[in-house]
Design an enzyme around this catalytic site. Structure first.
Site, PDB file in Angstrom:
ATOM      1  N   ASN A 177      -9.163   3.739  -1.012  1.00 20.76           N
ATOM      2  CA  ASN A 177      -9.603   4.761  -0.058  1.00 20.76           C
ATOM      3  C   ASN A 177      -8.874   6.092  -0.217  1.00 20.76           C
ATOM      4  O   ASN A 177      -9.453   7.153   0.019  1.00 20.76           O
ATOM      5  CB  ASN A 177      -9.423   4.251   1.375  1.00 20.76           C
ATOM      6  N   HIS A 192       0.824  -1.213   0.000  1.00 20.33           N
ATOM      7  CA  HIS A 192       0.000   0.000   0.000  1.00 20.33           C
ATOM      8  C   HIS A 192       0.863   1.271   0.000  1.00 20.33           C
ATOM      9  O   HIS A 192       0.347   2.356  -0.268  1.00 20.33           O
ATOM     10  CB  HIS A 192      -0.898  -0.014   1.242  1.00 20.33           C
TER      11      HIS A 192
END
Length: 211
Positions: A119, A21
């Site tokens: 997100n 990530h």
């Protein structure tokens, strides 16, 4: 001097270093290092409001590189602040991000699009009021079972993939420079047509990875 804001998305703190990530952080770190090494100087990241910032110049363009310290879900706060602070036009914003929809090592640049469940991109779109901002996507693959996406993206790259990341970031650095010098269409042509996914060892077991 034209200015550009290049944002690498990730999460701050030692628990997240080296995770899938956080590849956005590594993309901007590699870009800064490549430019500064050519000029014989070290890269210094300053701890500023909403993130860590360094500046480089590429053929008369000033690139402000940002690693948000807001954590992924609030990335838009950092992007908006630095766009306003530096008076950056939307066309001069580029977000560097991980993408599970692409095989490991495949790189794509796009002028806009949906957040695809990411997100960080979702919050940026909410804060800016548009999804029409450029993004550079780094494929991390989707080699996880259903329900394990969070664990997958927050885990480290396996050694065989980790070893290939420097080669990938050479391509991302070149594409970002092209984006700033010649525009997104030229950068897309350079990155999207020539780049191919890097084969990654498949996981053992009979269950198919999640889509």
């Amino acid at each position: 001097m034209e200015k550009f804001l290049i944002v690498g998305l990730g999460n701050i703190g030692p628990d997240y270093e080296g995770t899938r990530h956080n590849i956005g952080f590594r993309i901007v770190e590699a870009l800064a290092a490549s430019v500064n090494e050519e000029k014989g100087r070290a890269t210094v990241w300053e701890d500023k409001r909403y993130g860590f910032v360094t500046r480089i110049s590429v053929k008369g363009r000033q690139l402000i590189l940002l690693k948000p310290s807001t954590f992924m879900n609030l990335s838009g706060n950092a992007v908006r602040y630095w766009m306003q602070q530096e008076k950056i036009e939307l066309e001069h914003l580029l977000i560097c991000v991980d993408d599970i929809a692409l095989p490991f090592g495949q790189l794509r640049m796009k002028p806009g699009g949906s957040d695809a469940g990411h997100n960080g991109l979702k919050h940026i779109a909410q804060i800016l009021g548009t999804q029409q901002y450029a993004r550079l996507r780094f494929g991390i693959g989707n080699d996880f079972y259903k329900g394990q996406q969070v664990d997958y993206v927050l885990s480290q790259f396996p050694p065989e993939e980790e070893a290939l990341i420097p080669e990938c970031t050479k391509h991302t650095s070149a594409a970002i420079k092209t984006f700033c010098l010649a525009g997104i269409q030229m950068a897309m042509n350079q990155l999207n047509k020539k780049n191919r996914p890097i084969p990654s060892p498949s996981r053992q077991g009979g269950e198919e990875p999640a889509e």
